[in-house]
Design a protein around this motif. Structure first.
Motif, short mmCIF file in Angstrom:
data_model
loop_
_atom_site.label_atom_id
_atom_site.label_comp_id
_atom_site.label_asym_id
_atom_site.label_seq_id
_atom_site.Cartn_x
_atom_site.Cartn_y
_atom_site.Cartn_z
N ARG A 1 0.82 -1.20 0.00
CA ARG A 1 0.00 0.00 0.00
C ARG A 1 0.87 1.26 0.00
O ARG A 1 0.59 2.23 -0.71
CB ARG A 1 -0.93 -0.01 1.22
CG ARG A 1 -2.10 -0.97 1.10
CD ARG A 1 -3.12 -0.67 2.18
NE ARG A 1 -2.57 -0.90 3.52
CZ ARG A 1 -2.61 -2.06 4.16
NH1 ARG A 1 -3.17 -3.11 3.57
NH2 ARG A 1 -2.11 -2.18 5.36
N ALA A 2 1.91 1.25 0.82
CA ALA A 2 2.78 2.43 0.89
C ALA A 2 3.51 2.68 -0.43
O ALA A 2 3.72 3.82 -0.84
CB ALA A 2 3.80 2.26 2.01
N ALA A 3 3.86 1.59 -1.13
CA ALA A 3 4.61 1.74 -2.38
C ALA A 3 3.75 2.22 -3.53
O ALA A 3 4.27 2.71 -4.54
CB ALA A 3 5.26 0.41 -2.75
N SER A 4 2.42 2.07 -3.41
CA SER A 4 1.55 2.44 -4.53
C SER A 4 0.67 3.64 -4.25
O SER A 4 -0.13 4.02 -5.09
CB SER A 4 0.66 1.24 -4.90
OG SER A 4 -0.18 0.89 -3.80
N THR A 5 0.81 4.25 -3.07
CA THR A 5 -0.11 5.31 -2.66
C THR A 5 0.62 6.61 -2.44
O THR A 5 1.71 6.64 -1.86
CB THR A 5 -0.84 4.91 -1.36
OG1 THR A 5 -1.50 3.66 -1.56
CG2 THR A 5 -1.86 5.96 -0.96
N ASP A 6 0.03 7.71 -2.94
CA ASP A 6 0.54 9.05 -2.65
C ASP A 6 0.21 9.40 -1.21
O ASP A 6 -0.96 9.33 -0.81
CB ASP A 6 -0.10 10.06 -3.60
CG ASP A 6 0.29 11.48 -3.25
OD1 ASP A 6 1.49 11.78 -3.30
OD2 ASP A 6 -0.61 12.27 -2.91
N ARG B 1 3.94 5.75 -10.08
CA ARG B 1 4.34 4.42 -10.54
C ARG B 1 3.14 3.49 -10.61
O ARG B 1 2.97 2.76 -11.59
CB ARG B 1 5.40 3.86 -9.59
CG ARG B 1 5.89 2.48 -9.96
CD ARG B 1 6.97 2.03 -8.99
NE ARG B 1 7.45 0.70 -9.31
CZ ARG B 1 8.35 0.04 -8.60
NH1 ARG B 1 8.88 0.63 -7.52
NH2 ARG B 1 8.74 -1.16 -8.94
N ALA B 2 2.30 3.49 -9.58
CA ALA B 2 1.14 2.60 -9.56
C ALA B 2 0.14 2.99 -10.65
O ALA B 2 -0.48 2.13 -11.28
CB ALA B 2 0.48 2.65 -8.19
N PHE B 3 -0.03 4.30 -10.87
CA PHE B 3 -0.97 4.73 -11.90
C PHE B 3 -0.49 4.30 -13.28
O PHE B 3 -1.28 3.84 -14.12
CB PHE B 3 -1.16 6.24 -11.83
CG PHE B 3 -2.14 6.77 -12.84
CD1 PHE B 3 -3.50 6.60 -12.65
CD2 PHE B 3 -1.70 7.42 -13.98
CE1 PHE B 3 -4.41 7.07 -13.59
CE2 PHE B 3 -2.60 7.89 -14.93
CZ PHE B 3 -3.97 7.71 -14.73
N ARG B 4 0.79 4.47 -13.55
CA ARG B 4 1.34 4.04 -14.85
C ARG B 4 1.13 2.54 -15.04
O ARG B 4 0.89 2.07 -16.15
CB ARG B 4 2.82 4.40 -14.96
CG ARG B 4 3.08 5.88 -15.25
CD ARG B 4 4.59 6.16 -15.28
NE ARG B 4 5.24 5.45 -16.35
CZ ARG B 4 5.41 5.92 -17.58
NH1 ARG B 4 4.93 7.11 -17.91
NH2 ARG B 4 6.04 5.20 -18.50
N ILE C 1 0.20 12.31 -10.26
CA ILE C 1 1.40 12.12 -11.07
C ILE C 1 2.59 12.86 -10.47
O ILE C 1 3.72 12.41 -10.51
CB ILE C 1 1.16 12.59 -12.51
CG1 ILE C 1 -0.08 11.89 -13.08
CG2 ILE C 1 2.37 12.30 -13.38
CD1 ILE C 1 0.00 10.40 -13.09
N GLY C 2 2.32 14.00 -9.88
CA GLY C 2 3.39 14.79 -9.28
C GLY C 2 2.94 16.22 -9.11
O GLY C 2 2.29 16.79 -10.00
N GLY C 3 3.23 16.83 -7.98
CA GLY C 3 2.84 18.21 -7.75
C GLY C 3 1.35 18.37 -7.83
O GLY C 3 0.58 17.70 -7.13
N GLU C 4 0.89 19.26 -8.71
CA GLU C 4 -0.55 19.49 -8.88
C GLU C 4 -1.11 18.76 -10.10
O GLU C 4 -2.21 19.05 -10.55
CB GLU C 4 -0.82 21.00 -9.01
CG GLU C 4 -0.27 21.64 -10.26
CD GLU C 4 1.15 22.16 -10.12
OE1 GLU C 4 1.53 23.05 -10.88
OE2 GLU C 4 1.86 21.64 -9.25
#
Length: 594
Positions: free
Chosen positions: A429-434, A443-446, A507-510
């Motif tokens: 969960r930690a590796a795939s969650t913002d 990474r998880a979204f890609r 994805i990153g930032g906003e």
């Protein structure tokens, strides 16, 4: 890390640089200016380079002015071309400034010869680039005012200044730091060893360079290396300077092995300079290797301490087995997981603890580990605890070789499977969650998009990239807490308005990503239009005055044969088009299927 002087240099330091530069410059002019040429061994820049490396560049001007005054005075009093005193002073000091600037830019002032890379960069900066740059000015003046050709003067300048920097700056840079190699002097008998090494090197160097009959230039290398092994970088730097001073004085006085050469005084001194360069590239890399060895040994000691702490406090059982499976060591965690006292297990064969139905499987993995020590092998099995209870465990095992390649033991980490699965779920969960929004991370979204591309021929889907408009203004005007609140609000809005089968990621930032399963671009556009309208009407929570934000989006239908990078690139281009056309709008990637 080097101490950097944030305050202005003290008057003592400024005066010291001026006087030091004067003395060293005068000595170079008087002692190493041979055959009516220029000084062939210039040590004056060494203290300046060391102090500039230690000082913030904005504090350099007083030190530079003091050095210019020192060398100008020396040239006025002792140089055969006092008319050029000022431009020569600027060239000499400029060389030191350039060398220090390069050393700081490349980070050499922090490592201070702790590795071969820093030594090579130091040699390039202080031994080549800086002397060559200053030599263009110095050689030009010398060729105009002395009976010297420009190329000859340039060669003499580069060699004399470069070698001077190489042999003197390392020691000066050592002395300006309090955290380099000094513990070696505080070890038992350290001071006496230092004195002995210095005296041995002085005696050997004097003997070699006073006699004229034998080419014994190799002899000083032995005491130099003795000092280097004993005191590392400091020993190498001091040793090279001792050889330079004693050998240089005796060589210019007509003594030493250089007299065996069929060359003039200047040629002999230049050969001596090459000899010093050889000592530099011999001793300092050895010192750097010793530093790295000590760092490695320190890391090994720390690793051993961590291992002992880990084995004593770890919740997993750690075991060391003989190649035949006999238990050599077992950690205290076996009390918690197996209810055994560690001492009772030493000398037993680990197979007796394993459930009979799983012994053959576990033994086969143990044999695989013995045959392939480079790999870690994992096996799950049932084992019997001291109270008779049977439980599932997992062992990760790896064989250990000695220096001959013979397997001497097998190290195994034994875990309770229930605990492991719980930890794996948490890590997954930690590796795939913002962490801020709770959405999928990049990474998880890609990965979700990549899976959707694999099903694209049969299951349509649309990729959307969303970016908040003028988000930087929110952070700048209301603070980062407001910006975080806006991101969380957007994440909640997306979760509320999209289906469970859709994927949402930060994805990153906003910037956010949407994967709308089963929707064409046209259908996805309608959904995203509603999202953008809802977002534009919902104020950011926690802000006293109403704060509304908007978003721009780019859409790209996922189609067979499209790579994930192509899909993201197309959606990103559409997103930037939306921003360019006024923001708060949605654009579809050109050529995307409807």
């Amino acid at each position: 890390m080097a101490r950097v002087l944030s305050m202005a240099p003290s008057p003592a330091a400024i005066i010291g640089i001026g006087l030091g530069y004067f003395v060293l410059a005068a000595g170079a002019i008087l002692l190493t200016r041979l055959s009516n040429g220029i000084a062939l061994l210039w040590l004056a820049n060494a203290p300046l380079i060391a102090l500039l490396c230690l000082t913030s560049p904005r504090r350099w001007p007083p030190l530079i002015v003091a050095a210019i005054a020192g060398t100008w005075t020396a040239s006025q009093l002792f140089s055969p071309i006092p008319v050029a005193a000022l431009p020569l002073a600027l060239a000499n000091v400029g060389e030191g400034v350039l060398a220090a600037w390069l050393l700081r830019r490349w980070g050499v002032h922090r490592t201070r010869f702790a590795d071969t890379r820093s030594i090579a960069l130091f040699g390039l900066a202080a031994g080549v680039l800086a002397p060559t740059t200053s030599g263009l000015v110095g050689a030009g003046l010398a060729s105009l005012l002395l009976p010297l050709g420009f190329l000859t003067a340039l060669f003499d300048w580069i060699l004399g200044h470069g070698v001077g920097n190489l042999i003197a700056a390392p020691l000066a840079m050592q002395l300006t730091r309090r955290d380099i190699d000094w513990p070696l002097f505080h070890a038992r008998g350290g001071s006496l060893k230092a004195i002995g090494a210095i005296l041995l090197l002085i005696a050997t160097t004097f003997f070699v360079f006073y006699q004229n009959g034998l080419p014994l230039l190799f002899l000083p290398v032995v005491p130099l290396l003795i000092g280097t092994f004993a005191f590392q970088r400091f020993g190498a730097a001091v040793g090279i300077l001792i050889v330079a001073l004693i050998g240089g004085v005796l060589t210019t006085s007509g003594h030493g092995p250089m007299t065996l050469m069929q060359a003039g005084d200047a040629g002999r001194l230049q050969f001596f300079q090459f000899y010093l360069v050889v000592l530099f590239v011999t001793a300092l890399p050895v010192a750097a290797t010793l530093v790295q060895r000590d760092l490695l040994l320190a890391e090994l000691r720390e690793s051993e301490a961590r291992y002992r702490l880990m084995t004593d406090k770890a919740t997993d059982i750690m075991m060391t087995l003989e190649p035949d499976g006999t238990i050599r060591f077992v950690s205290p965690a076996v009390r918690e997981l197996g209810y055994f006292d560690p001492a009772d297990l030493i000398g037993l064969n680990a197979a007796v603890l394993i459930h009979p139905a799983d012994r053959e499987k576990t033994s086969a993995v143990h044999v695989l580990a013995l045959g392939t020590p480079e790999q870690v092998f994992t096996v799950e099995y049932r084992a019997t605890k001291a109270n008779g209870e049977v439980a599932w465990f997992e062992s990760n095992m790896r064989a250990v070789r000695d220096k001959t390649g013979r397997v001497t033991s097998v190290f195994s980490v034994v875990r309770d499977l229930d605990h492991r699965k719980l930890r794996e779920d948490e890590l997954r969960r930690a590796a795939s969650t913002d962490p801020l929004t709770g959405l999928l991370n990049r990474r998880a979204f890609r990965h979700k998009v990549k899976e959707a591309l694999g099903h694209a021929p049969d299951h349509p889907a649309t990729l959307g990239l969303l970016d908040l408009d003028y988000f930087k203004r929110v952070n700048d005007t209301y603070g980062h807490a407001a910006g975080d609140a806006a991101l969380i609000m957007l994440a909640d809005l997306l979760r509320e308005n999209l289906r469970p089968g859709d994927a949402i990621g930060r994805i990153g930032g906003e910037e956010f990503g949407l994967l709308l399963a089963g929707l064409s671009v046209a259908e996805a556009g309608q959904v995203c239009e509603r999202l953008c309208r809802t977002l534009a009407e919902r104020p950011v929570p926690g802000i006293e005055e109403p704060l509304l934000i908007t978003a721009s989006m780019g859409l790209r239908a996922l189609s067979a044969g499209t790579t994930i990078d192509e899909a993201f690139r197309a959606a990103d281009i559409a997103l930037y088009a939306a921003k360019a056309r006024g923001r708060n709008r949605i654009e579809i990637a050109p050529g995307a299927p409807a």
